[in-house]
Each structure stands twice: as structure tokens, then as C-alpha cells.
Design a protein around this motif. Structure first.
Motif, PDB file in Angstrom:
ATOM      1  N   ALA A  18       4.228  11.590  -2.315  1.00  0.00           N
ATOM      2  CA  ALA A  18       4.452  10.476  -1.061  1.00  0.00           C
ATOM      3  C   ALA A  18       3.963  10.837   0.177  1.00  0.00           C
ATOM      4  O   ALA A  18       3.339  10.169   1.028  1.00  0.00           O
ATOM      5  N   THR A  19       4.181  12.387   0.508  1.00  0.00           N
ATOM      6  CA  THR A  19       3.687  12.894   1.677  1.00  0.00           C
ATOM      7  C   THR A  19       2.170  12.762   1.721  1.00  0.00           C
ATOM      8  O   THR A  19       1.562  12.540   2.592  1.00  0.00           O
ATOM      9  N   LEU A  20       1.421  13.202   0.611  1.00  0.00           N
ATOM     10  CA  LEU A  20       0.162  13.170   0.373  1.00  0.00           C
ATOM     11  C   LEU A  20      -0.564  11.893   0.625  1.00  0.00           C
ATOM     12  O   LEU A  20      -1.455  11.805   1.294  1.00  0.00           O
ATOM     13  N   LEU A  21       0.041  10.876   0.117  1.00  0.00           N
ATOM     14  CA  LEU A  21      -0.240   9.758   0.504  1.00  0.00           C
ATOM     15  C   LEU A  21      -0.298   9.211   1.989  1.00  0.00           C
ATOM     16  O   LEU A  21      -1.089   8.590   2.566  1.00  0.00           O
ATOM     17  N   LYS A  22       0.895   9.680   2.670  1.00  0.00           N
ATOM     18  CA  LYS A  22       0.865   9.153   3.985  1.00  0.00           C
ATOM     19  C   LYS A  22       0.005   9.994   4.785  1.00  0.00           C
ATOM     20  O   LYS A  22      -0.555   9.451   5.639  1.00  0.00           O
ATOM     21  N   SER A  68      -8.432  -1.873  -9.003  1.00  0.00           N
ATOM     22  CA  SER A  68      -7.776  -2.270 -10.356  1.00  0.00           C
ATOM     23  C   SER A  68      -6.326  -1.653 -10.325  1.00  0.00           C
ATOM     24  O   SER A  68      -6.326  -0.265 -10.048  1.00  0.00           O
ATOM     25  N   LEU A  69      -5.465  -2.345 -10.990  1.00  0.00           N
ATOM     26  CA  LEU A  69      -4.099  -1.801 -11.343  1.00  0.00           C
ATOM     27  C   LEU A  69      -4.155  -0.438 -12.206  1.00  0.00           C
ATOM     28  O   LEU A  69      -3.216   0.360 -12.339  1.00  0.00           O
ATOM     29  N   ARG A 119      -5.425   2.942  -6.409  1.00  0.00           N
ATOM     30  CA  ARG A 119      -4.546   1.902  -6.081  1.00  0.00           C
ATOM     31  C   ARG A 119      -3.149   2.370  -4.984  1.00  0.00           C
ATOM     32  O   ARG A 119      -3.035   1.676  -4.233  1.00  0.00           O
ATOM     33  N   ALA A 120      -2.496   3.577  -5.342  1.00  0.00           N
ATOM     34  CA  ALA A 120      -1.588   4.104  -4.474  1.00  0.00           C
ATOM     35  C   ALA A 120      -2.357   4.355  -3.158  1.00  0.00           C
ATOM     36  O   ALA A 120      -1.326   4.210  -2.236  1.00  0.00           O
ATOM     37  N   LYS A 154      -0.646  -0.385   4.317  1.00  0.00           N
ATOM     38  CA  LYS A 154       0.434  -0.572   5.120  1.00  0.00           C
ATOM     39  C   LYS A 154       0.225  -0.390   6.657  1.00  0.00           C
ATOM     40  O   LYS A 154       1.121  -0.700   7.261  1.00  0.00           O
ATOM     41  N   LEU A 155      -0.652   0.366   6.818  1.00  0.00           N
ATOM     42  CA  LEU A 155      -0.731   0.855   8.229  1.00  0.00           C
ATOM     43  C   LEU A 155      -1.622  -0.364   9.017  1.00  0.00           C
ATOM     44  O   LEU A 155      -1.978   0.040  10.242  1.00  0.00           O
TER      45      LEU A 155
END
Length: 85
Positions: free
Chosen positions: A25-29, A48-49, A55-56, A63-64
Motif C-alpha cells: 500500500a505504501t509502495l503504491l502511494k 486490463s483487470l 491496474r493497482a 485517485k490523485l
């Protein structure tokens, strides 16, 4: 170069030298804030899903949307600093 840009570049370098690997989660942020700071709003085609990682990453960046580059840089700097403590 502004102070914020200098701090951001230093944080990018520091992000590669963290003592522990952050959780996913932190890496994605980190990824999303970096992309928002350097590219701006996500205008790329939605993956693609079936490509879960792409996708993540896409979702985290999307979101930003609307976050100013300087605000994203400051959040990135703050996040990396918190991970180094």
C-alpha cells in the motif's frame, strides 16, 4: 531550482535507500505521488483487470487527480521522510 524541487529530488534518491521495503500500500502511494508530481493527472489508458499490478498502480495514481504537482511533491517528501525515521 526551488527548495521543494531539491527536497523532492533528494527524497527520490532516499526512497531507493530505505532500510526496509515498505508494504504494498505504501509502495503504491509512493508510485502515485511520484507520477502525479512528475507527470500530472493520469491520462493513460486503464489497464486490463487481469493485469493486477498495473491496474493497482493506475488506480492509485488516478485517485490523485487534481492534486497540484507541488502538493504531490510535498506529500512525497513527507512520506519518504516518515519512512526513514
Amino acid at each position: 531550482m526551488s527548495d521543494l524541487n531539491s527536497l523532492f529530488e533528494a527524497a527520490v534518491a532516499n526512497s531507493k535507500m530505505l532500510s526496509e521495503r515498505p508494504d504494498n500500500a505504501t509502495l503504491l502511494k509512493i508510485y502515485a505521488l511520484y507520477k502525479q508530481a512528475t507527470v500530472g493527472d493520469n491520462a493513460e489508458k486503464k489497464p486490463s483487470l487481469t493485469d493486477l499490478v498495473a491496474r493497482a498502480k493506475w488506480d492509485a495514481w488516478a485517485k490523485l487527480k487534481g492534486t497540484a504537482a507541488d502538493a504531490a511533491k510535498q506529500q512525497y517528501v513527507d512520506l519518504i521522510a516518515s519512512l526513514r525515521d
